[in-house]
Scaffold this motif. Structure first.
Motif, PDB file in Angstrom:
ATOM      1  N   MET A 158       0.835  -1.201   0.000  1.00 32.76           N
ATOM      2  CA  MET A 158       0.000   0.000   0.000  1.00 32.76           C
ATOM      3  C   MET A 158       0.876   1.260   0.000  1.00 32.76           C
ATOM      4  O   MET A 158       1.920   1.302   0.634  1.00 32.76           O
ATOM      5  N   SER A 159       0.418   2.294  -0.730  1.00 30.70           N
ATOM      6  CA  SER A 159       1.065   3.587  -0.692  1.00 30.70           C
ATOM      7  C   SER A 159       1.008   4.139   0.729  1.00 30.70           C
ATOM      8  O   SER A 159       0.017   3.958   1.436  1.00 30.70           O
ATOM      9  N   ILE A 160       2.080   4.825   1.137  1.00 32.80           N
ATOM     10  CA  ILE A 160       2.060   5.407   2.478  1.00 32.80           C
ATOM     11  C   ILE A 160       1.225   6.685   2.536  1.00 32.80           C
ATOM     12  O   ILE A 160       1.041   7.250   3.608  1.00 32.80           O
ATOM     13  N   ASP A 161       0.716   7.145   1.394  1.00 30.82           N
ATOM     14  CA  ASP A 161      -0.083   8.377   1.391  1.00 30.82           C
ATOM     15  C   ASP A 161      -1.316   8.248   2.288  1.00 30.82           C
ATOM     16  O   ASP A 161      -1.663   9.186   3.012  1.00 30.82           O
ATOM     17  N   LYS A 162      -1.974   7.088   2.232  1.00 34.10           N
ATOM     18  CA  LYS A 162      -3.154   6.888   3.081  1.00 34.10           C
ATOM     19  C   LYS A 162      -2.765   6.836   4.552  1.00 34.10           C
ATOM     20  O   LYS A 162      -3.508   7.313   5.423  1.00 34.10           O
ATOM     21  N   VAL A 163      -1.614   6.254   4.834  1.00 34.03           N
ATOM     22  CA  VAL A 163      -1.134   6.187   6.214  1.00 34.03           C
ATOM     23  C   VAL A 163      -0.847   7.599   6.740  1.00 34.03           C
ATOM     24  O   VAL A 163      -1.190   7.941   7.877  1.00 34.03           O
ATOM     25  N   LYS A 164      -0.239   8.436   5.899  1.00 36.42           N
ATOM     26  CA  LYS A 164       0.009   9.835   6.278  1.00 36.42           C
ATOM     27  C   LYS A 164      -1.302  10.564   6.547  1.00 36.42           C
ATOM     28  O   LYS A 164      -1.442  11.279   7.550  1.00 36.42           O
ATOM     29  N   ARG A 165      -2.243  10.428   5.614  1.00 35.42           N
ATOM     30  CA  ARG A 165      -3.516  11.134   5.760  1.00 35.42           C
ATOM     31  C   ARG A 165      -4.223  10.730   7.045  1.00 35.42           C
ATOM     32  O   ARG A 165      -4.743  11.578   7.781  1.00 35.42           O
ATOM     33  N   ALA A 166      -4.242   9.435   7.322  1.00 35.75           N
ATOM     34  CA  ALA A 166      -4.886   8.955   8.546  1.00 35.75           C
ATOM     35  C   ALA A 166      -4.182   9.510   9.779  1.00 35.75           C
ATOM     36  O   ALA A 166      -4.829   9.921  10.752  1.00 35.75           O
ATOM     37  N   MET A 167      -2.861   9.539   9.752  1.00 30.43           N
ATOM     38  CA  MET A 167      -2.103  10.059  10.893  1.00 30.43           C
ATOM     39  C   MET A 167      -2.449  11.522  11.158  1.00 30.43           C
ATOM     40  O   MET A 167      -2.683  11.928  12.306  1.00 30.43           O
ATOM     41  N   LEU A 168      -2.500  12.310  10.093  1.00 32.87           N
ATOM     42  CA  LEU A 168      -2.742  13.745  10.267  1.00 32.87           C
ATOM     43  C   LEU A 168      -4.173  14.049  10.691  1.00 32.87           C
ATOM     44  O   LEU A 168      -4.460  15.151  11.167  1.00 32.87           O
ATOM     45  N   ALA A 169      -5.073  13.063  10.528  1.00 34.86           N
ATOM     46  CA  ALA A 169      -6.457  13.241  10.966  1.00 34.86           C
ATOM     47  C   ALA A 169      -6.662  12.879  12.434  1.00 34.86           C
ATOM     48  O   ALA A 169      -7.728  13.146  12.991  1.00 34.86           O
ATOM     49  N   MET A 170      -5.644  12.291  13.075  1.00 34.93           N
ATOM     50  CA  MET A 170      -5.785  11.808  14.442  1.00 34.93           C
ATOM     51  C   MET A 170      -5.486  12.907  15.463  1.00 34.93           C
ATOM     52  O   MET A 170      -4.630  13.767  15.236  1.00 34.93           O
ATOM     53  N   THR A 171      -6.155  12.838  16.601  1.00 35.29           N
ATOM     54  CA  THR A 171      -5.896  13.754  17.712  1.00 35.29           C
ATOM     55  C   THR A 171      -4.497  13.496  18.258  1.00 35.29           C
ATOM     56  O   THR A 171      -4.073  12.349  18.383  1.00 35.29           O
ATOM     57  N   ARG A 172      -3.785  14.598  18.604  1.00 34.56           N
ATOM     58  CA  ARG A 172      -2.386  14.425  18.988  1.00 34.56           C
ATOM     59  C   ARG A 172      -2.042  15.181  20.270  1.00 34.56           C
ATOM     60  O   ARG A 172      -2.347  16.362  20.414  1.00 34.56           O
ATOM     61  N   GLN A 173      -1.378  14.460  21.183  1.00 37.53           N
ATOM     62  CA  GLN A 173      -0.746  15.083  22.338  1.00 37.53           C
ATOM     63  C   GLN A 173       0.668  15.527  21.934  1.00 37.53           C
ATOM     64  O   GLN A 173       1.079  15.353  20.779  1.00 37.53           O
ATOM     65  N   CYS A 174       1.441  16.087  22.872  1.00 35.18           N
ATOM     66  CA  CYS A 174       2.706  16.731  22.513  1.00 35.18           C
ATOM     67  C   CYS A 174       3.679  15.796  21.808  1.00 35.18           C
ATOM     68  O   CYS A 174       4.232  16.137  20.751  1.00 35.18           O
ATOM     69  N   TRP A 175       3.903  14.615  22.368  1.00 31.23           N
ATOM     70  CA  TRP A 175       4.871  13.717  21.747  1.00 31.23           C
ATOM     71  C   TRP A 175       4.342  13.170  20.426  1.00 31.23           C
ATOM     72  O   TRP A 175       5.115  12.872  19.512  1.00 31.23           O
ATOM     73  N   GLU A 176       3.006  13.045  20.318  1.00 26.21           N
ATOM     74  CA  GLU A 176       2.419  12.541  19.076  1.00 26.21           C
ATOM     75  C   GLU A 176       2.571  13.563  17.955  1.00 26.21           C
ATOM     76  O   GLU A 176       2.838  13.201  16.801  1.00 26.21           O
ATOM     77  N   GLN A 177       2.429  14.847  18.286  1.00 31.93           N
ATOM     78  CA  GLN A 177       2.696  15.901  17.301  1.00 31.93           C
ATOM     79  C   GLN A 177       4.164  15.844  16.874  1.00 31.93           C
ATOM     80  O   GLN A 177       4.488  15.949  15.686  1.00 31.93           O
ATOM     81  N   GLY A 178       5.053  15.657  17.838  1.00 28.61           N
ATOM     82  CA  GLY A 178       6.481  15.617  17.535  1.00 28.61           C
ATOM     83  C   GLY A 178       6.867  14.438  16.669  1.00 28.61           C
ATOM     84  O   GLY A 178       7.638  14.583  15.711  1.00 28.61           O
ATOM     85  N   ILE A 179       6.338  13.250  16.992  1.00 30.38           N
ATOM     86  CA  ILE A 179       6.723  12.070  16.210  1.00 30.38           C
ATOM     87  C   ILE A 179       6.088  12.108  14.830  1.00 30.38           C
ATOM     88  O   ILE A 179       6.662  11.640  13.844  1.00 30.38           O
ATOM     89  N   ALA A 180       4.892  12.706  14.718  1.00 23.07           N
ATOM     90  CA  ALA A 180       4.265  12.869  13.406  1.00 23.07           C
ATOM     91  C   ALA A 180       5.059  13.854  12.552  1.00 23.07           C
ATOM     92  O   ALA A 180       5.262  13.630  11.351  1.00 23.07           O
ATOM     93  N   ALA A 181       5.509  14.950  13.156  1.00 27.81           N
ATOM     94  CA  ALA A 181       6.341  15.911  12.422  1.00 27.81           C
ATOM     95  C   ALA A 181       7.660  15.279  12.004  1.00 27.81           C
ATOM     96  O   ALA A 181       8.171  15.536  10.899  1.00 27.81           O
ATOM     97  N   GLN A 182       8.224  14.425  12.866  1.00 31.03           N
ATOM     98  CA  GLN A 182       9.454  13.716  12.521  1.00 31.03           C
ATOM     99  C   GLN A 182       9.226  12.810  11.311  1.00 31.03           C
ATOM    100  O   GLN A 182      10.085  12.715  10.416  1.00 31.03           O
ATOM    101  N   ALA A 183       8.076  12.155  11.262  1.00 29.96           N
ATOM    102  CA  ALA A 183       7.756  11.305  10.114  1.00 29.96           C
ATOM    103  C   ALA A 183       7.679  12.131   8.836  1.00 29.96           C
ATOM    104  O   ALA A 183       8.158  11.712   7.775  1.00 29.96           O
ATOM    105  N   MET A 184       7.083  13.313   8.923  1.00 30.72           N
ATOM    106  CA  MET A 184       7.010  14.191   7.748  1.00 30.72           C
ATOM    107  C   MET A 184       8.402  14.638   7.314  1.00 30.72           C
ATOM    108  O   MET A 184       8.713  14.713   6.118  1.00 30.72           O
ATOM    109  N   LEU A 185       9.268  14.906   8.281  1.00 37.67           N
ATOM    110  CA  LEU A 185      10.652  15.277   7.979  1.00 37.67           C
ATOM    111  C   LEU A 185      11.367  14.151   7.251  1.00 37.67           C
ATOM    112  O   LEU A 185      12.037  14.367   6.227  1.00 37.67           O
ATOM    113  N   GLU A 186      11.226  12.940   7.757  1.00 40.29           N
ATOM    114  CA  GLU A 186      11.968  11.813   7.190  1.00 40.29           C
ATOM    115  C   GLU A 186      11.442  11.371   5.831  1.00 40.29           C
ATOM    116  O   GLU A 186      12.190  10.802   5.032  1.00 40.29           O
ATOM    117  N   CYS A 187      10.166  11.647   5.544  1.00 44.29           N
ATOM    118  CA  CYS A 187       9.639  11.269   4.231  1.00 44.29           C
ATOM    119  C   CYS A 187       9.669  12.433   3.248  1.00 44.29           C
ATOM    120  O   CYS A 187       9.194  12.305   2.118  1.00 44.29           O
TER     121      CYS A 187
END
Length: 314
Positions: free
Chosen positions: A1-30
């Protein structure tokens, strides 16, 4: 599967501080730099007066906000925005000087308590090292290791209470050991970037933990939520963290290629758990992470695992 759907789902999820940070890190690495910069900007909007980034609802988290530092620094440098860079360094200063800690440097995880968590392995030490405080980062890591690493199994317990001198969650939580792996990987990278020979020491510690975890990897490629408890569910995120960190360490020539087979097995198993909406099923679930469910963390580590695998042409 394309990771595009995984990204979209991640960005739609509610995020606490570390979750925002790890999601931003994922965007940086991709390579999703515009999205990463936007996420980093909001980490700064929500910076606490004491320096902790991404304060969501007066979070009691001490170490978790540090996960935001890398993306905020990267965004600041890309945008030539000194305000962003200063904000990241204020969080580093908080961790360095103001965060409550044990006498030998293990930062407590939550304000008002004296618990040391395995999660901290991937949230504090490498950030201090990357900021130039390599001795302090090593002290932070070693203090966590002394309290949580089991000398017999080589695995990490989850939580230790310093005041009571006992484990408050003594089990070998899969994701906790995953955080330890990812932390050792990031510490190795920080030391490599600094030309510090202790990178080899950290890489050896990483390999020791991988070797300790391998006996608990099932034939299907997954690990149980509690590594040594076959009655707990098969958990997705630890398998992602395992594969992701091995791929990176191999690509940096800090781990033998023979471990790639184990990483590939874990990767294939998790890929089969991505649903039609791009949500990884079977993870330690938000918000408590003590039951089977879904999480931002699992989405982010899937993305980073795929990026690391593709760099090795797996």
């Amino acid at each position: 599967m394309s990771i595009d759907k995984v990204k979209r789902a991640m960005l739609a999820m509610t995020r606490q501080c570390w979750e925002q940070g790890i999601a931003a890190q994922a965007m940086l690495e991709c390579g999703e730099m515009e999205t990463m910069c936007l996420m980093a900007l909001d980490c700064v909007v929500r910076q606490n007066a004491d320096g902790r980034l991404c304060d969501v609802e007066n979070t009691p988290a001490i170490v978790d906000p540090t996960v935001c530092v890398e993306s905020v620094l990267a965004a600041g440098r890309m945008m030539n925005d000194t305000r962003m860079i200063d904000a990241a360094m204020r969080n580093v200063a908080y961790l360095l000087h103001d965060a409550p800690a044990t006498p030998d440097g293990a930062r407590y995880h939550i304000l008002g308590d004296e618990e040391v968590w395995a999660d901290s392995m991937a949230m504090g030490p490498h950030v201090l090292m990357s900021a130039g405080y390599r001795d302090e980062g090593m002290a932070h890591y070693r203090a966590i290791e002394r309290r949580l690493k089991d000398p017999e199994t080589g695995l990490y317990h989850h939580k230790w209470h310093e005041g009571r001198q006992t484990f408050t969650r003594g089990l070998y939580w899969g994701v906790g050991n995953g955080w330890a792996l990812v932390g050792l990987m990031r510490m190795t990278r920080a030391m490599l970037d600094a030309g510090d020979p202790r990178a080899d020491e950290l890489a050896a510690d990483f390999a020791t933990l991988v070797d300790a975890m391998i006996p608990w990897q099932a034939e299907n490629g997954l690990f149980h939520d509690v590594l040594d408890d076959g009655e707990t569910f098969y958990e997705s995120e630890v398998s992602e963290m395992f594969a992701y960190s091995i791929y990176n360490m191999v690509s940096w020539k800090k781990m033998e290629d023979r471990y790639l087979e184990r990483a590939d097995l874990a990767r294939r198993a998790v890929a089969a758990r991505v649903d039609a909406n791009g949500i990884i099923q079977g993870s330690s679930g938000s918000p408590t992470f003590e039951q089977e469910g879904t999480s931002v963390e699992a989405q982010a580590h899937y993305i980073m695992m795929e990026v690391a695998a593709r760099k090795l042409k797996r």
